[in-house]
Scaffold this motif. Structure first.
Motif, mmCIF file in Angstrom:
data_model
loop_
_atom_site.group_PDB
_atom_site.id
_atom_site.type_symbol
_atom_site.label_atom_id
_atom_site.label_comp_id
_atom_site.label_asym_id
_atom_site.label_seq_id
_atom_site.Cartn_x
_atom_site.Cartn_y
_atom_site.Cartn_z
ATOM 1 N N ARG A 8 0.919 -1.404 0.098
ATOM 2 C CA ARG A 8 -0.022 -0.189 0.067
ATOM 3 C C ARG A 8 0.780 1.269 -0.008
ATOM 4 O O ARG A 8 0.457 2.084 -0.723
ATOM 5 N N LEU A 9 1.812 1.219 0.929
ATOM 6 C CA LEU A 9 2.537 2.358 0.821
ATOM 7 C C LEU A 9 3.647 2.736 -0.151
ATOM 8 O O LEU A 9 3.749 3.693 -0.720
ATOM 9 N N GLU A 10 4.083 1.544 -0.916
ATOM 10 C CA GLU A 10 4.969 1.513 -2.194
ATOM 11 C C GLU A 10 3.903 2.422 -3.191
ATOM 12 O O GLU A 10 4.478 2.957 -4.164
ATOM 13 N N LYS A 11 2.613 2.053 -3.272
ATOM 14 C CA LYS A 11 1.797 2.465 -4.280
ATOM 15 C C LYS A 11 1.484 4.003 -4.001
ATOM 16 O O LYS A 11 0.726 4.589 -4.617
ATOM 17 N N GLY A 12 1.777 4.367 -2.606
ATOM 18 C CA GLY A 12 1.190 5.627 -2.167
ATOM 19 C C GLY A 12 -0.204 5.820 -1.909
ATOM 20 O O GLY A 12 -0.842 7.013 -2.100
ATOM 21 N N LEU A 13 -0.922 4.806 -1.718
ATOM 22 C CA LEU A 13 -2.375 4.638 -1.380
ATOM 23 C C LEU A 13 -2.814 4.653 0.212
ATOM 24 O O LEU A 13 -2.090 4.258 0.980
ATOM 25 N N THR A 14 -3.930 5.250 0.167
ATOM 26 C CA THR A 14 -4.378 5.395 1.849
ATOM 27 C C THR A 14 -5.330 4.310 1.806
ATOM 28 O O THR A 14 -5.873 3.557 0.703
ATOM 29 N N LEU A 15 -5.731 3.933 2.787
ATOM 30 C CA LEU A 15 -6.884 3.025 3.200
ATOM 31 C C LEU A 15 -8.241 3.295 2.622
ATOM 32 O O LEU A 15 -8.863 2.700 2.130
ATOM 33 N N ARG A 16 -8.457 4.649 2.779
ATOM 34 C CA ARG A 16 -9.857 5.169 2.412
ATOM 35 C C ARG A 16 -9.556 5.105 0.682
ATOM 36 O O ARG A 16 -10.690 4.755 -0.092
ATOM 37 N N GLU A 17 -8.525 5.327 -0.020
ATOM 38 C CA GLU A 17 -8.513 5.172 -1.589
ATOM 39 C C GLU A 17 -8.664 3.771 -1.948
ATOM 40 O O GLU A 17 -9.322 3.431 -2.933
ATOM 41 N N ILE A 18 -8.090 2.787 -1.256
ATOM 42 C CA ILE A 18 -8.219 1.390 -1.243
ATOM 43 C C ILE A 18 -9.862 1.098 -1.299
ATOM 44 O O ILE A 18 -10.073 0.330 -2.115
ATOM 45 N N ALA A 19 -10.266 1.399 -0.162
ATOM 46 C CA ALA A 19 -11.806 1.149 0.058
ATOM 47 C C ALA A 19 -12.630 1.667 -0.800
ATOM 48 O O ALA A 19 -13.335 0.780 -1.474
ATOM 49 N N LYS A 20 -12.271 2.667 -1.416
ATOM 50 C CA LYS A 20 -13.209 3.292 -2.433
ATOM 51 C C LYS A 20 -13.030 2.612 -3.950
ATOM 52 O O LYS A 20 -14.000 2.225 -4.622
ATOM 53 N N ASP A 21 -12.051 2.280 -4.067
ATOM 54 C CA ASP A 21 -11.791 1.484 -5.278
ATOM 55 C C ASP A 21 -12.168 0.031 -5.358
ATOM 56 O O ASP A 21 -12.451 -0.377 -6.443
ATOM 57 N N ILE A 22 -12.250 -0.457 -4.141
ATOM 58 C CA ILE A 22 -12.931 -2.054 -4.226
ATOM 59 C C ILE A 22 -13.980 -2.120 -3.392
ATOM 60 O O ILE A 22 -14.652 -3.013 -3.328
ATOM 61 N N GLY A 23 -14.855 -1.086 -3.157
ATOM 62 C CA GLY A 23 -16.179 -0.956 -2.658
ATOM 63 C C GLY A 23 -16.250 -1.515 -1.215
ATOM 64 O O GLY A 23 -17.199 -2.175 -0.947
ATOM 65 N N SER A 46 -10.024 -8.259 -6.230
ATOM 66 C CA SER A 46 -9.943 -6.700 -6.368
ATOM 67 C C SER A 46 -8.711 -6.022 -5.872
ATOM 68 O O SER A 46 -8.127 -5.416 -6.628
ATOM 69 N N LEU A 47 -8.116 -6.460 -4.955
ATOM 70 C CA LEU A 47 -6.977 -6.261 -4.187
ATOM 71 C C LEU A 47 -5.809 -6.827 -5.007
ATOM 72 O O LEU A 47 -4.911 -6.027 -5.187
ATOM 73 N N ALA A 48 -5.766 -7.731 -5.766
ATOM 74 C CA ALA A 48 -4.820 -8.338 -6.624
ATOM 75 C C ALA A 48 -4.714 -7.426 -7.771
ATOM 76 O O ALA A 48 -3.820 -7.164 -8.365
ATOM 77 N N LYS A 49 -5.893 -7.187 -8.350
ATOM 78 C CA LYS A 49 -5.877 -6.224 -9.565
ATOM 79 C C LYS A 49 -5.262 -4.795 -9.246
ATOM 80 O O LYS A 49 -4.461 -4.384 -9.831
ATOM 81 N N LEU A 50 -5.986 -4.400 -8.183
ATOM 82 C CA LEU A 50 -5.415 -2.998 -7.672
ATOM 83 C C LEU A 50 -3.670 -2.914 -7.505
ATOM 84 O O LEU A 50 -3.173 -2.140 -7.831
ATOM 85 N N PHE A 51 -2.979 -4.138 -6.918
ATOM 86 C CA PHE A 51 -1.778 -4.251 -6.769
ATOM 87 C C PHE A 51 -1.040 -4.838 -7.928
ATOM 88 O O PHE A 51 0.276 -5.213 -7.560
ATOM 89 N N ASN A 52 -1.636 -5.324 -8.736
ATOM 90 C CA ASN A 52 -0.989 -5.695 -10.070
ATOM 91 C C ASN A 52 -0.072 -7.015 -9.556
ATOM 92 O O ASN A 52 0.897 -7.356 -9.987
ATOM 93 N N CYS A 53 -0.730 -7.930 -8.847
ATOM 94 C CA CYS A 53 -0.450 -9.249 -8.351
ATOM 95 C C CYS A 53 -1.167 -10.431 -8.840
ATOM 96 O O CYS A 53 -2.264 -10.136 -8.851
ATOM 97 N N SER A 54 -0.662 -11.318 -8.418
ATOM 98 C CA SER A 54 -1.711 -12.519 -8.743
ATOM 99 C C SER A 54 -2.823 -12.866 -7.752
ATOM 100 O O SER A 54 -2.377 -12.322 -6.414
#
Length: 81
Positions: A8-23, A46-54
């Motif tokens: 999360r920190l590597e991508k510069g994302l907040t918990l709020r941004e992740i939450a909004k993205d994945i619902g 959804s998290l795998a897609k967001l973080f570009n991992c399997s």
């Protein structure tokens, strides 16, 4: 393997941004990050897609966080006895 927080920190994302993205709520993402919750398969996908991992990698990251939290809780319980 990196932790959820490290990703999360590597991508510069907040918990709020992740939450909004994945619902989900920011609190729920925080619980996943701290190992208190694992999330549904849909959340893991959804998290795998967001973080570009399997999906397997994300499931392992979440599982390891959960396992670490349970281990800490057992140690605290044993120390209180």
């Amino acid at each position: 393997m990196k932790t959820f927080k490290e990703l999360r920190l590597e991508k510069g994302l907040t918990l709020r941004e992740i939450a909004k993205d994945i619902g989900v709520t920011p609190a729920f993402v925080g619980q996943i990050e701290s190992g208190k919750k694992k999330g549904s398969i849909e959340t893991i996908i959804s998290l795998a897609k967001l973080f570009n991992c399997s999906i397997d990698e994300m499931a392992e990251i979440i599982f390891l966080a959960s396992k670490s939290t349970k281990s800490l809780m057992r140690k605290e319980t044993n120390n209180e006895q």
